[in-house]
Design a protein around this motif. Structure first.
Motif, mmCIF file in Angstrom:
data_model
loop_
_atom_site.group_PDB
_atom_site.id
_atom_site.type_symbol
_atom_site.label_atom_id
_atom_site.label_comp_id
_atom_site.label_asym_id
_atom_site.label_seq_id
_atom_site.Cartn_x
_atom_site.Cartn_y
_atom_site.Cartn_z
ATOM 1 N N SER A 291 0.822 -1.203 0.000
ATOM 2 C CA SER A 291 0.000 0.000 0.000
ATOM 3 C C SER A 291 0.863 1.263 0.000
ATOM 4 O O SER A 291 2.064 1.218 0.288
ATOM 5 C CB SER A 291 -0.900 0.022 1.230
ATOM 6 O OG SER A 291 -0.131 0.222 2.403
ATOM 7 N N THR A 292 0.213 2.385 -0.302
ATOM 8 C CA THR A 292 0.902 3.676 -0.271
ATOM 9 C C THR A 292 1.431 3.960 1.130
ATOM 10 O O THR A 292 2.541 4.486 1.293
ATOM 11 C CB THR A 292 -0.063 4.803 -0.700
ATOM 12 O OG1 THR A 292 -0.551 4.516 -2.019
ATOM 13 C CG2 THR A 292 0.634 6.147 -0.712
ATOM 14 N N ILE A 293 0.653 3.600 2.134
ATOM 15 C CA ILE A 293 1.088 3.818 3.520
ATOM 16 C C ILE A 293 2.317 2.959 3.829
ATOM 17 O O ILE A 293 3.279 3.418 4.438
ATOM 18 C CB ILE A 293 -0.059 3.506 4.502
ATOM 19 C CG1 ILE A 293 -1.191 4.527 4.324
ATOM 20 C CG2 ILE A 293 0.450 3.523 5.948
ATOM 21 C CD1 ILE A 293 -2.404 4.257 5.182
ATOM 22 N N PHE A 294 2.293 1.711 3.378
ATOM 23 C CA PHE A 294 3.431 0.828 3.624
ATOM 24 C C PHE A 294 4.692 1.398 2.984
ATOM 25 O O PHE A 294 5.778 1.348 3.570
ATOM 26 C CB PHE A 294 3.145 -0.563 3.056
ATOM 27 C CG PHE A 294 4.190 -1.593 3.387
ATOM 28 C CD1 PHE A 294 4.124 -2.326 4.558
ATOM 29 C CD2 PHE A 294 5.260 -1.834 2.532
ATOM 30 C CE1 PHE A 294 5.088 -3.274 4.877
ATOM 31 C CE2 PHE A 294 6.235 -2.775 2.828
ATOM 32 C CZ PHE A 294 6.142 -3.493 4.011
ATOM 33 N N GLY A 314 0.187 -9.661 8.704
ATOM 34 C CA GLY A 314 1.021 -10.148 7.625
ATOM 35 C C GLY A 314 1.311 -9.075 6.598
ATOM 36 O O GLY A 314 2.432 -8.956 6.099
ATOM 37 N N ARG A 315 0.310 -8.273 6.288
ATOM 38 C CA ARG A 315 0.483 -7.228 5.286
ATOM 39 C C ARG A 315 1.517 -6.200 5.719
ATOM 40 O O ARG A 315 2.193 -5.592 4.886
ATOM 41 C CB ARG A 315 -0.860 -6.548 5.012
ATOM 42 C CG ARG A 315 -0.840 -5.569 3.843
ATOM 43 C CD ARG A 315 -2.235 -5.091 3.493
ATOM 44 N NE ARG A 315 -3.071 -6.173 3.016
ATOM 45 C CZ ARG A 315 -3.042 -6.670 1.767
ATOM 46 N NH1 ARG A 315 -2.189 -6.155 0.884
ATOM 47 N NH2 ARG A 315 -3.848 -7.649 1.410
ATOM 48 N N TRP A 334 8.865 5.770 -0.733
ATOM 49 C CA TRP A 334 10.037 4.923 -0.938
ATOM 50 C C TRP A 334 9.711 3.921 -2.040
ATOM 51 O O TRP A 334 8.545 3.612 -2.285
ATOM 52 C CB TRP A 334 10.386 4.168 0.350
ATOM 53 C CG TRP A 334 10.901 5.044 1.460
ATOM 54 C CD1 TRP A 334 10.208 5.989 2.156
ATOM 55 C CD2 TRP A 334 12.214 5.052 1.998
ATOM 56 N NE1 TRP A 334 10.992 6.589 3.094
ATOM 57 C CE2 TRP A 334 12.239 6.029 3.028
ATOM 58 C CE3 TRP A 334 13.376 4.341 1.727
ATOM 59 C CZ2 TRP A 334 13.374 6.303 3.777
ATOM 60 C CZ3 TRP A 334 14.516 4.598 2.470
ATOM 61 C CH2 TRP A 334 14.516 5.574 3.487
ATOM 62 N N ILE A 335 10.746 3.395 -2.665
ATOM 63 C CA ILE A 335 10.550 2.397 -3.713
ATOM 64 C C ILE A 335 11.536 1.245 -3.536
ATOM 65 O O ILE A 335 12.511 1.346 -2.787
ATOM 66 C CB ILE A 335 10.736 3.002 -5.123
ATOM 67 C CG1 ILE A 335 12.179 3.503 -5.302
ATOM 68 C CG2 ILE A 335 9.718 4.119 -5.391
ATOM 69 C CD1 ILE A 335 12.536 3.866 -6.738
ATOM 70 N N ASP A 340 9.272 -4.651 -7.137
ATOM 71 C CA ASP A 340 8.510 -5.337 -6.093
ATOM 72 C C ASP A 340 8.732 -6.841 -6.118
ATOM 73 O O ASP A 340 8.756 -7.498 -5.064
ATOM 74 C CB ASP A 340 7.013 -5.053 -6.265
ATOM 75 C CG ASP A 340 6.640 -3.608 -5.968
ATOM 76 O OD1 ASP A 340 7.568 -2.768 -5.888
ATOM 77 O OD2 ASP A 340 5.444 -3.317 -5.823
ATOM 78 N N HIS A 341 8.868 -7.400 -7.319
ATOM 79 C CA HIS A 341 8.963 -8.860 -7.460
ATOM 80 C C HIS A 341 10.242 -9.432 -6.846
ATOM 81 O O HIS A 341 10.326 -10.636 -6.589
ATOM 82 C CB HIS A 341 8.870 -9.254 -8.935
ATOM 83 C CG HIS A 341 9.961 -8.690 -9.777
ATOM 84 N ND1 HIS A 341 9.992 -7.360 -10.170
ATOM 85 C CD2 HIS A 341 11.093 -9.258 -10.304
ATOM 86 C CE1 HIS A 341 11.067 -7.139 -10.901
ATOM 87 N NE2 HIS A 341 11.764 -8.268 -10.986
ATOM 88 N N ASN A 342 11.225 -8.582 -6.585
ATOM 89 C CA ASN A 342 12.477 -9.040 -5.959
ATOM 90 C C ASN A 342 12.494 -8.813 -4.450
ATOM 91 O O ASN A 342 13.526 -9.010 -3.810
ATOM 92 C CB ASN A 342 13.670 -8.328 -6.587
ATOM 93 C CG ASN A 342 13.996 -8.839 -7.971
ATOM 94 O OD1 ASN A 342 13.970 -10.050 -8.199
ATOM 95 N ND2 ASN A 342 14.267 -7.929 -8.912
ATOM 96 N N ASN A 343 11.376 -8.390 -3.917
ATOM 97 C CA ASN A 343 11.290 -8.111 -2.477
ATOM 98 C C ASN A 343 10.039 -8.773 -1.914
ATOM 99 O O ASN A 343 8.962 -8.711 -2.513
ATOM 100 C CB ASN A 343 11.231 -6.598 -2.241
ATOM 101 C CG ASN A 343 12.533 -5.911 -2.578
ATOM 102 O OD1 ASN A 343 13.424 -5.817 -1.753
ATOM 103 N ND2 ASN A 343 12.663 -5.438 -3.825
#
Length: 432
Positions: A291-294, A314-315, A334-335, A340-343
């Motif tokens: 999410s944007t917050i995460f 979990g999220r 942050w990015i 994303d697929h590598n994290n």
């Protein structure tokens, strides 16, 4: 925060300032309301079902959850008899640990929690003779006797992460902990909560809580501690309240840190040491978008650091330390430079280690096959994230265990030897 009489997401609005007299008035009113909410109904258990041991310090556990604090206290009690190194070695293997569990100072009698799956987890990992009570604590009319009461009363209303309401009803479940103390009159109690309880209402909420515990007949000691100072590979600040009954001649002192940057201490435990061996076989983990917050702040520590606090979700689990660090590209943004697929989020096996539960500890997901995999996993993340790290509980309980060993356990053993001699028995006696 104050609660506005409106529906919808905007019902929680920040108050510009607190008037401490008003805060105290709200607290006293809410405490009275909470006491009135207790339903006077018969107990759903028979006291004859409870198993006590006369030569042990019997434990009553409230809000026990998955059993992190309970297990830590149990370890502290075995340490006094067998030595911490011996216990730690045995703790790695379930069969070895179960073979020494009966040697300790403590004995669990009764454990209560409203979270069904957490109580199922407790049942899977503690002796079957412990009476587990899946009931709203407000509806427990009479608590069983015990020498020590444990409990991390629920904390969402104190959390700095969400709306912090002075009159949030979740802030007043501690009253039932105190109700237990007044009924049971144990020698000691240990309670745990989040850091945010210290500052809610400019500290007035916490002052009221300490005053209420003291009024139950206890000298109350409190301290904010960080779990990484006691060998937990995690940055996790929590408040502990330890109570000693007023008639007991014992001055509790919080244990000094065992880990840190000083050459006199052991080094902090790193993520590499804790979970490095799980990199190729992490087990199940919560999957899905972020999410944007995460993504509003860094969620990834490196291998040589300690984990962010393990959340009860979990999220919201921290990101695994492997790969490229996160990068800040804008305010609150942050990015993942490598995508994303590598994290991925830390797995259940990994957060179990980070919370210092042993690998053999078994968690229940409720067994609902109709629920999604993420849904079932989230029940486990919640249990682990809500728990007191086992090794932190062990450290906090150790001064009490040592005092009991020096003042009660040795005396009991001496009396046992006298009894054996007087009755002419040949070295075998069972104390019920």
């Amino acid at each position: 925060m104050v609660k506005i009489q409106e529906r919808g997401r905007g019902k929680f609005k920040p108050a510009p300032d607190y008037d401490l007299d008003q805060v105290k008035g709200v607290l006293l009113e809410k405490i009275e309301e909470e006491m009135q909410l207790t339903i006077d109904e018969p107990n759903t258990y028979d006291f004859e079902e409870l198993h006590y041991k006369a030569n042990k310090a019997n434990i009553v556990s409230l809000f026990c959850g998955a059993g992190g604090l309970d297990l830590g206290v149990e370890l502290a009690g075995i340490d006094c008899i067998l030595g911490a190194d011996t216990v730690s070695d045995a703790f790695k293997d379930k069969e070895a640990f179960n073979s020494i569990r009966g040697e300790g100072l403590f004995h669990h009698v009764y454990s209560n929690d409203f979270f069904k799956e957490a109580l199922e987890t407790y049942q899977k990992n503690f002796p079957s003779e412990v009476f587990t009570h899946n009931k709203d604590i407000k509806k427990v009319k009479q608590f069983p006797k015990g020498d020590i009461v444990l409990g991390g009363f629920p904390c969402p209303g104190f959390s700095e992460a969400g709306p912090r309401l002075v009159d949030d009803p979740r802030n007043f479940l501690y009253i039932h902990f105190i109700r237990c103390l007044m009924q049971v009159k144990p020698k000691f109690f240990i309670a745990e909560n989040v850091k945010g309880m210290l500052t809610l209402g400019k500290g007035e909420v916490f002052r009221q809580i300490v005053q209420d515990f003291s009024a139950a007949g206890y000298r109350v000691y409190h301290k904010l501690v960080n779990s990484r100072d006691y060998g937990v590979p995690q940055l996790r600040e929590r408040v502990f309240l330890v109570g000693v009954r007023e008639d007991i001649d014992f001055e509790y002192t919080f244990p000094n840190p065992t880990h840190g940057e000083s050459p006199l201490l052991k080094p902090y435990v790193t993520l590499k040491e804790a979970i490095g061996d799980l990199e190729e076989d992490p087990g199940d983990f919560f999957e899905g978008s972020y999410s944007t917050i995460f993504m509003s702040r860094n969620r990834k520590k490196n291998w040589n650091e300690q984990s962010f606090t393990i959340q009860a979700s979990g999220r919201q689990a921290p990101i695994h330390p492997g790969g490229i660090p996160m990068e800040k590209v804008d305010k609150d943004k942050w990015i993942f430079p490598d995508g994303d697929h590598n994290n991925r989020r830390l797995s259940v096996k990994e957060i179990t280690r980070i919370q210092t539960f042993p690998d053999w500890y078994e968690f229940s997901d409720g067994g609902n096959e109709k629920m999604s995999k993420n849904g079932r996993l989230d029940k486990i993340y919640k249990q682990i994230g809500n728990a007191v790290p086992v090794q932190l509980g062990r450290a906090i309980a150790r001064p009490i265990a040592q005092w009991l060993y020096q003042n009660a356990y040795k005396e009991e053993k001496a009396m046992e030897k006298v009894s054996l001699h007087e009755h002419g028995q040949n070295g075998v006696q069972t104390i019920k």
